[in-house]
Scaffold this motif. Structure first.
Motif, PDB file in Angstrom:
ATOM      1  N   PHE A 209       0.842  -1.202   0.000  1.00  0.00           N
ATOM      2  CA  PHE A 209       0.000   0.000   0.000  1.00  0.00           C
ATOM      3  C   PHE A 209       0.874   1.248   0.000  1.00  0.00           C
ATOM      4  CE2 PHE A 209      -2.086   3.448   2.262  1.00  0.00           C
ATOM      5  CZ  PHE A 209      -3.334   3.511   1.662  1.00  0.00           C
ATOM      6  N   LEU A 210       1.919   1.236   0.819  1.00  0.00           N
ATOM      7  CA  LEU A 210       2.828   2.380   0.916  1.00  0.00           C
ATOM      8  C   LEU A 210       3.512   2.658  -0.408  1.00  0.00           C
ATOM      9  CD1 LEU A 210       4.334   4.470   2.685  1.00  0.00           C
ATOM     10  CD2 LEU A 210       5.973   2.671   3.239  1.00  0.00           C
ATOM     11  N   HIS A 211       4.005   1.616  -1.063  1.00  0.00           N
ATOM     12  CA  HIS A 211       4.713   1.807  -2.326  1.00  0.00           C
ATOM     13  C   HIS A 211       3.771   2.177  -3.465  1.00  0.00           C
ATOM     14  CE1 HIS A 211       8.403  -0.787  -0.957  1.00  0.00           C
ATOM     15  NE2 HIS A 211       8.284   0.358  -0.310  1.00  0.00           N
ATOM     16  N   ASP A 212       2.534   1.708  -3.412  1.00  0.00           N
ATOM     17  CA  ASP A 212       1.570   2.036  -4.460  1.00  0.00           C
ATOM     18  C   ASP A 212       1.104   3.483  -4.383  1.00  0.00           C
ATOM     19  OD1 ASP A 212       1.733  -0.492  -5.453  1.00  0.00           O
ATOM     20  OD2 ASP A 212      -0.169  -1.198  -4.624  1.00  0.00           O
ATOM     21  N   HIS A 213       1.029   4.028  -3.163  1.00  0.00           N
ATOM     22  CA  HIS A 213       0.464   5.360  -2.981  1.00  0.00           C
ATOM     23  C   HIS A 213       1.501   6.441  -2.674  1.00  0.00           C
ATOM     24  CE1 HIS A 213      -2.981   2.693  -2.432  1.00  0.00           C
ATOM     25  NE2 HIS A 213      -3.746   3.721  -2.744  1.00  0.00           N
ATOM     26  N   LYS A 216       8.536   4.574  -3.125  1.00  0.00           N
ATOM     27  CA  LYS A 216       9.039   3.211  -2.955  1.00  0.00           C
ATOM     28  C   LYS A 216      10.253   3.179  -2.032  1.00  0.00           C
ATOM     29  CE  LYS A 216      11.872   3.487  -7.156  1.00  0.00           C
ATOM     30  NZ  LYS A 216      12.117   2.919  -8.493  1.00  0.00           N
ATOM     31  N   TYR A 217      10.758   4.365  -1.677  1.00  0.00           N
ATOM     32  CA  TYR A 217      11.893   4.434  -0.761  1.00  0.00           C
ATOM     33  C   TYR A 217      11.452   4.449   0.706  1.00  0.00           C
ATOM     34  CZ  TYR A 217      14.423   5.584  -5.015  1.00  0.00           C
ATOM     35  OH  TYR A 217      14.954   5.545  -6.271  1.00  0.00           O
ATOM     36  N   PHE A 218      10.165   4.579   0.958  1.00  0.00           N
ATOM     37  CA  PHE A 218       9.659   4.513   2.322  1.00  0.00           C
ATOM     38  C   PHE A 218       9.525   3.049   2.749  1.00  0.00           C
ATOM     39  CE2 PHE A 218       7.185   8.767   1.867  1.00  0.00           C
ATOM     40  CZ  PHE A 218       8.375   9.450   2.028  1.00  0.00           C
ATOM     41  N   THR A 219       9.740   2.794   4.024  1.00  0.00           N
ATOM     42  CA  THR A 219       9.555   1.443   4.558  1.00  0.00           C
ATOM     43  C   THR A 219       8.672   1.512   5.797  1.00  0.00           C
ATOM     44  OG1 THR A 219      11.576   1.614   5.893  1.00  0.00           O
ATOM     45  CG2 THR A 219      11.769   0.596   3.712  1.00  0.00           C
TER      46      THR A 219
END
Length: 295
Positions: A209-213, A216-219
């Protein structure tokens, strides 16, 4: 605005949509309270939901923001786009009256505009999803963005836990690119699952969900009570025992598949033990660690 009840939230929603003659796409649904089964017939409560027609002009800004739990800016763009479409439909007869008279000049101009628009749409369609994410989200990487991402990911995980019919609270903290969700619930075992499988699945869903919205560098990292701390201690202890067994037998040991973070814990523990080494094999989600005698 109408309130509907049912034994479950889904039952209340289905009943409300049926009575109002609406589809889910045209309805703003807000859960007021979730149903409780009670004990021996006592304390039972019905689920209650509030349903509004999205096309109703009385829906306020804060209500539109709650639709599908998306940021307010996106809802504003959606409503603005819808308004522009309606205005365009109303203006077409006035702006092109000669179309009804068979005007070739206006028809040619309209065709050129249509072809130009089609070309732009084709160019956008050929853009890959990765390029879209990189263009839309990866350019912003500041404290404001990670704060918004943390809030949305927390709401997303909270929704999944509610759908599991569990009560839980989530405390969110974050740094520049890392967010941590601390889940507190009286049903910790159900959220963790056997050998942490449910928690790992929640982690994967939250990360996707995080990478889709967002970037992609957030974890994102999920923890239930102090499960991750205990899990880390267990992995370190198991790595030490396995290393001793490998040194004694001379044969490599193949561990069970585990997440990237867990593999890092094992590698770090093995690196401090003389005479043995560790490496990973396989592909996610079945990637595992091998501990062997150091050559």
């Amino acid at each position: 605005m109408v309130l509907f009840t049912g034994k479950t939230v889904e039952e209340a929603i289905d009943d409300g949509l049926r009575q109002m003659g609406l589809s889910r796409m045209k309805a703003h649904i807000q859960v007021i309270s979730r149903g409780k089964k009670g004990f021996l017939g006592f304390g039972r409560k019905l689920a209650r939901v509030e349903i509004k027609n999205i096309s109703d002009n009385t829906i306020h800004k804060e209500d539109r923001q709650a639709i599908h739990e998306v940021p307010d800016t996106i809802n504003e763009q959606n409503h603005s786009a819808a308004s522009m479409v309606e205005e365009t439909k109303e203006q077409v007869p006035d702006q092109h009256p000669s179309l009804q008279d068979g005007s070739d000049q206006d028809s040619k101009q309209l065709k050129e505009q249509s072809e130009k628009s089609t070309g732009n749409n084709k160019e956008a369609a050929e853009q890959t999803f990765e390029e879209f994410v990189a263009n839309e989200f990866d350019t912003v990487d500041d404290g404001k963005d990670i704060a918004l991402a943390s809030e949305d990911v927390s709401k997303y995980v909270q929704t999944i836990i509610y759908e599991m019919d569990l009560e839980a609270s989530i405390e969110t903290t974050y740094t520049h690119r890392q967010m941590n969700l601390q889940i507190e619930t009286p049903d910790a075992g159900r959220v963790i699952g056997y050998h942490g499988k449910v928690l790992k699945s929640l982690q994967l869903l939250a990360q996707n969900f995080l990478h889709d919205h967002y970037s992609k560098y957030f974890t994102v990292s999920l923890n239930v009570h102090d499960y991750m701390e205990h899990r880390t201690e267990t992995l370190i202890d198991f790595a030490h025992k396995t290393a001793a067994r490998v040194l004694e037998s001379g044969r490599p040991f193949f561990m069970d598949p585990m997440s990237n973070n867990e593999r890092k814990v094992v590698h770090k523990a093995i690196s401090a033990i003389a005479g043995v080494e560790s490496y990973s094999e396989g592909d996610d989600p079945n990637r595992y660690v091998v501990i062997a005698v150091k050559k």
